[in-house]
Motif scaffolding. Structure first.
Motif, PDB file in Angstrom:
ATOM      1  N   GLY A 169      35.634   9.648 -16.837  1.00 32.65           N
ATOM      2  CA  GLY A 169      34.738   9.176 -15.781  1.00 32.65           C
ATOM      3  C   GLY A 169      35.304   9.402 -14.392  1.00 32.65           C
ATOM      4  N   GLY A 170      36.601   9.163 -14.239  1.00 34.01           N
ATOM      5  CA  GLY A 170      37.227   9.361 -12.935  1.00 34.01           C
ATOM      6  C   GLY A 170      37.218  10.814 -12.506  1.00 34.01           C
ATOM      7  N   MET A 171      37.440  11.714 -13.466  1.00 30.18           N
ATOM      8  CA  MET A 171      37.422  13.147 -13.146  1.00 30.18           C
ATOM      9  C   MET A 171      36.005  13.596 -12.797  1.00 30.18           C
ATOM     10  N   GLN A 172      35.009  13.075 -13.496  1.00 33.77           N
ATOM     11  CA  GLN A 172      33.622  13.407 -13.162  1.00 33.77           C
ATOM     12  C   GLN A 172      33.291  12.981 -11.728  1.00 33.77           C
ATOM     13  N   GLN A 173      33.781  11.804 -11.343  1.00 29.29           N
ATOM     14  CA  GLN A 173      33.483  11.341  -9.982  1.00 29.29           C
ATOM     15  C   GLN A 173      34.187  12.204  -8.950  1.00 29.29           C
TER      16      GLN A 173
ATOM     17  N   LEU B 191      34.480   2.260 -13.082  1.00 30.77           N
ATOM     18  CA  LEU B 191      35.730   2.750 -13.654  1.00 30.77           C
ATOM     19  C   LEU B 191      36.701   1.607 -13.931  1.00 30.77           C
ATOM     20  N   ASP B 192      37.628   1.841 -14.854  1.00 30.39           N
ATOM     21  CA  ASP B 192      38.654   0.830 -15.124  1.00 30.39           C
ATOM     22  C   ASP B 192      39.575   0.697 -13.921  1.00 30.39           C
TER      23      ASP B 192
ATOM     24  N   LEU C 151      42.058   6.659  -7.862  1.00 27.00           N
ATOM     25  CA  LEU C 151      41.072   7.359  -7.040  1.00 27.00           C
ATOM     26  C   LEU C 151      41.014   6.795  -5.628  1.00 27.00           C
ATOM     27  N   ASN C 152      41.218   5.489  -5.492  1.00 25.17           N
ATOM     28  CA  ASN C 152      41.336   4.910  -4.150  1.00 25.17           C
ATOM     29  C   ASN C 152      42.457   5.573  -3.366  1.00 25.17           C
ATOM     30  N   GLU C 153      43.597   5.736  -4.040  1.00 25.57           N
ATOM     31  CA  GLU C 153      44.752   6.351  -3.388  1.00 25.57           C
ATOM     32  C   GLU C 153      44.464   7.804  -3.024  1.00 25.57           C
ATOM     33  N   GLN C 154      43.834   8.536  -3.930  1.00 28.57           N
ATOM     34  CA  GLN C 154      43.514   9.940  -3.654  1.00 28.57           C
ATOM     35  C   GLN C 154      42.482  10.072  -2.543  1.00 28.57           C
TER      36      GLN C 154
ATOM     37  N   LEU D 268      40.991   0.757   1.788  1.00 30.23           N
ATOM     38  CA  LEU D 268      40.487   2.052   2.240  1.00 30.23           C
ATOM     39  C   LEU D 268      40.093   2.105   3.714  1.00 30.23           C
ATOM     40  N   SER D 269      39.628   1.009   4.263  1.00 33.27           N
ATOM     41  CA  SER D 269      38.829   1.084   5.487  1.00 33.27           C
ATOM     42  C   SER D 269      39.607   0.886   6.775  1.00 33.27           C
ATOM     43  N   THR D 270      39.095   1.509   7.825  1.00 30.59           N
ATOM     44  CA  THR D 270      39.543   1.188   9.175  1.00 30.59           C
ATOM     45  C   THR D 270      38.636   0.123   9.797  1.00 30.59           C
ATOM     46  N   LYS D 271      37.439  -0.037   9.223  1.00 32.54           N
ATOM     47  CA  LYS D 271      36.496  -1.055   9.693  1.00 32.54           C
ATOM     48  C   LYS D 271      35.731  -1.588   8.477  1.00 32.54           C
ATOM     49  N   ILE D 272      35.588  -2.913   8.393  1.00 35.63           N
ATOM     50  CA  ILE D 272      34.887  -3.547   7.289  1.00 35.63           C
ATOM     51  C   ILE D 272      33.674  -4.283   7.834  1.00 35.63           C
ATOM     52  N   VAL D 273      32.498  -3.953   7.302  1.00 33.22           N
ATOM     53  CA  VAL D 273      31.247  -4.570   7.719  1.00 33.22           C
ATOM     54  C   VAL D 273      30.809  -5.524   6.617  1.00 33.22           C
ATOM     55  N   VAL D 274      30.822  -6.809   6.915  1.00 34.07           N
ATOM     56  CA  VAL D 274      30.487  -7.849   5.938  1.00 34.07           C
ATOM     57  C   VAL D 274      29.019  -8.212   6.096  1.00 34.07           C
ATOM     58  N   MET D 275      28.279  -8.175   4.974  1.00 28.57           N
ATOM     59  CA  MET D 275      26.844  -8.429   5.016  1.00 28.57           C
ATOM     60  C   MET D 275      26.491  -9.693   4.256  1.00 28.57           C
ATOM     61  N   SER D 276      25.360 -10.302   4.649  1.00 28.80           N
ATOM     62  CA  SER D 276      24.888 -11.548   4.049  1.00 28.80           C
ATOM     63  C   SER D 276      23.922 -11.252   2.913  1.00 28.80           C
TER      64      SER D 276
END
Length: 271
Positions: free
Chosen positions: A154-158, A182-183, A190-193, A218-226
């Motif tokens: 699954g990870g390779m497919q993604q 994914l597990d 994949l996050n690291e890659q 991962l992010s430089t900016k995080i947008v939190v939604m309600s």
């Protein structure tokens, strides 16, 4: 003799955002009553930022991304992508889109899946194969060009999906919970890659996730939604260094940022 005013008059104008959303709302008409998916969204995403959209299920994260991608229409407000409408940006192939599921054709090889959009755009077959091989190498899949999707994890497919989205060199990469199914071990890898890929290329990334740890890593900016109707509760600029590794998740600053995101999510539920 120059003055401060003279210097200011020749200063460069501020760069326009890669994505600009102003007072955007999305309302779906249903048989019984309208569904308010998004309400009065204001958001700027600068060129080269990695922006995570996080919130509870049904809060409109994916709807907001689909609006930017011209896959949904707003009921009110304005959206600009690289200074033009989402439709014009889509026609100009300004972005690549990675869905929750890889969405690969099982009867086509890995190479053929990545070359397909390039050939649809009219690129010569030999050039399309060369470009596809280059992007498969970028996501660590050199040597798998002749495999079929069902022969991959699954990870390779993604990763094939990411290579396909990057193949026509989009300025913006949109990713809708690409690792959610994914597990944990594969997801971490994949996050690291993906973080390393962003480091190398500095494309603008818009990333939907349910995971606080993933958003923070991962992010430089995080947008939190309600919860619905989706509103932006808080926009958090990450204080973490751009270059990251998985060990950073145990650092006090990472834990503090994750706590800030968690509190913002709780505030959104109570608001």
């Amino acid at each position: 003799m120059s003055t401060t005013e003279d210097t200011a008059s020749y200063s460069k104008p501020p760069k326009r955002p890669a994505v600009s959303v102003r007072n955007a709302s999305v309302v779906y008409t249903t048989a019984d009553s309208p569904v308010h998916a998004l309400s009065n969204i204001d958001l700027d995403i600068a060129d080269g930022e990695f922006v995570a959209l996080i919130g509870p299920s049904g809060c409109g994260k994916t709807t907001l991304m689909r609006v930017v991608a011209d896959l949904e229409k707003t009921s009110a407000g304005e959206v600009l992508v690289n200074g033009v409408t989402p439709h014009a940006a889509r026609v100009a192939r300004a972005y690549g889109y990675v869905f929750q599921a890889p969405a690969l054709f099982p009867w086509r090889t890995v190479l053929a899946n990545v070359t397909l959009p390039l050939q649809i755009q009219g690129m010569a077959q030999a050039q399309a194969k060369s470009v596809a091989r280059e992007h498969l190498e970028r996501v660590g899949l050199q040597g798998f060009e002749g495999k079929y999707p069902w022969q991959l994890s699954g990870g390779m497919q993604q990763r094939v999906s990411i290579a396909r989205a990057l193949s026509f060199e989009p300025k913006i990469l949109m990713m809708d919970e690409p690792f959610g199914a994914l597990d944990e071990i594969t997801r971490d890898r994949l996050n690291e890659q993906l973080q390393q890929l962003w480091q190398r290329e500095r494309r603008t990334v818009l990333f939907v996730t349910h995971s606080i740890a993933e958003a923070v890593y991962l992010s430089t900016k995080i947008v939190v939604m309600s919860p619905r109707p989706g509103r932006i509760v808080k926009v958090i600029d990450s204080p973490l260094p751009d270059a990251r590794h998985l060990g950073l998740r145990d650092a006090p600053e990472f834990i503090a940022l994750a706590h800030e995101v968690r509190e913002a999510l709780a505030d959104g539920h109570h608001g």
